[in-house]
Design an enzyme around this catalytic site. Structure first.
Site, PDB file in Angstrom:
ATOM      1  N   TYR A 161       0.819  -1.212   0.000  1.00 39.30           N
ATOM      2  CA  TYR A 161       0.000   0.000   0.000  1.00 39.30           C
ATOM      3  C   TYR A 161       0.857   1.268   0.000  1.00 39.30           C
ATOM      4  O   TYR A 161       0.673   2.142  -0.864  1.00 39.30           O
ATOM      5  CB  TYR A 161      -0.959  -0.012   1.191  1.00 39.30           C
ATOM      6  CG  TYR A 161      -1.859   1.192   1.254  1.00 39.30           C
ATOM      7  CD1 TYR A 161      -2.932   1.325   0.374  1.00 39.30           C
ATOM      8  CD2 TYR A 161      -1.652   2.196   2.197  1.00 39.30           C
ATOM      9  CE1 TYR A 161      -3.772   2.426   0.423  1.00 39.30           C
ATOM     10  CE2 TYR A 161      -2.482   3.299   2.256  1.00 39.30           C
ATOM     11  CZ  TYR A 161      -3.547   3.416   1.374  1.00 39.30           C
ATOM     12  OH  TYR A 161      -4.363   4.519   1.431  1.00 39.30           O
ATOM     13  N   LYS A 165       1.209   4.147  -3.045  1.00 35.80           N
ATOM     14  CA  LYS A 165       0.918   5.567  -2.847  1.00 35.80           C
ATOM     15  C   LYS A 165       2.157   6.431  -3.090  1.00 35.80           C
ATOM     16  O   LYS A 165       2.048   7.582  -3.521  1.00 35.80           O
ATOM     17  CB  LYS A 165       0.356   5.801  -1.441  1.00 35.80           C
ATOM     18  CG  LYS A 165      -1.023   5.186  -1.220  1.00 35.80           C
ATOM     19  CD  LYS A 165      -2.054   5.764  -2.178  1.00 35.80           C
ATOM     20  CE  LYS A 165      -3.465   5.304  -1.857  1.00 35.80           C
ATOM     21  NZ  LYS A 165      -4.483   5.891  -2.744  1.00 35.80           N
TER      22      LYS A 165
END
Length: 236
Positions: A161, A165
């Site tokens: 994750y 990002k």
């Protein structure tokens, strides 16, 4: 009238962002993979609904045609995302257990899906007098924070994750450089309780959506190519 599309907006931060932008006078389209949930949310919010799966080319092309026929697009909020490494509110996939499959699944939505949407909607945004793009990022994407002992971003065990990002942040910088007439920024909504983290977050969606809404309303002379939280610029 400002026309805004928010991806992944039938719930959570996207839903709250839509609610606030409708109140600010925007004509809002909410993108939703699930047609029934999207319709229900649109009825509740007084918005328009688009069946939109950002991982599917045909779905994105169809959404472009709808907005083009309806008059165009001024603001794009890239909110749709997933956190495949989370389960029951706890990170279960750290570096030792990370697989290419988890990384691929995460990037397919958070990075490739966002690029797919940007590429498809750029022609409409370029026709706008005041085009804005908001990429919903995360504090875990900050390399300097992740390298700082004691910082929550360093304590986060997941890999896929924050890596996705961080890639989104780089996309923000490069697209802002390539399209200087647009206002293109990344935002950190904070640790907000949503389905993304099994509602483990410590903020409400009202708190988390504040910076998304603020940057969606960026003026033509506002910042671009930046990374912002509700309290100001974020370190890369």
């Amino acid at each position: 009238m400002t026309t805004t599309l928010i991806t992944g907006a039938n719930k959570g931060l996207g839903y709250e962002t839509a609610r606030r932008l409708v109140a600010a006078g925007h004509t809002v389209y909410i993108g939703s993979r699930d047609i029934e949930r999207g319709r229900r949310a649109a009825e509740e919010l007084g918005t328009r609904m688009l069946r939109l799966d950002i991982t599917d080319d045909a779905s994105v092309r169809a959404a472009v045609k709808v907005l083009e026929a309806d008059g165009g697009l001024d603001v794009l909020v890239n909110n749709a995302a997933l956190q495949a490494e989370m389960s029951d509110g706890a990170v279960v996939v750290g570096a030792a257990d990370l697989t290419a499959e988890v990384m691929r699944e995460t990037f397919e939505t958070n990075v490739f899906g966002t690029v797919r949407v940007l590429h498809a909607f750029l022609p409409l945004l370029q026709r706008s007098a005041a085009p804005v793009v908001v990429n919903v990022s995360s504090g875990t994407a900050s390399l300097s924070r992740a390298a700082t002992p004691g910082d929550p971003a360093r304590a986060y065990r997941g890999v896929a994750y924050p890596a996705s990002k961080a890639a989104l942040n780089m996309l923000t910088v490069k697209y802002a450089e390539a399209f200087p007439t647009m206002r293109i920024n990344a935002v950190e909504p904070g640790y907000t309780a949503t389905d993304l983290n099994q509602h483990a977050g410590t903020q409400t969606v009202e708190q988390g959506a504040e910076i998304i809404v603020r940057m969606a309303r960026t003026a033509p002379d506002g910042p671009t190519g930046g990374f912002f939280s509700a309290t100001g610029p974020m370190p890369w």
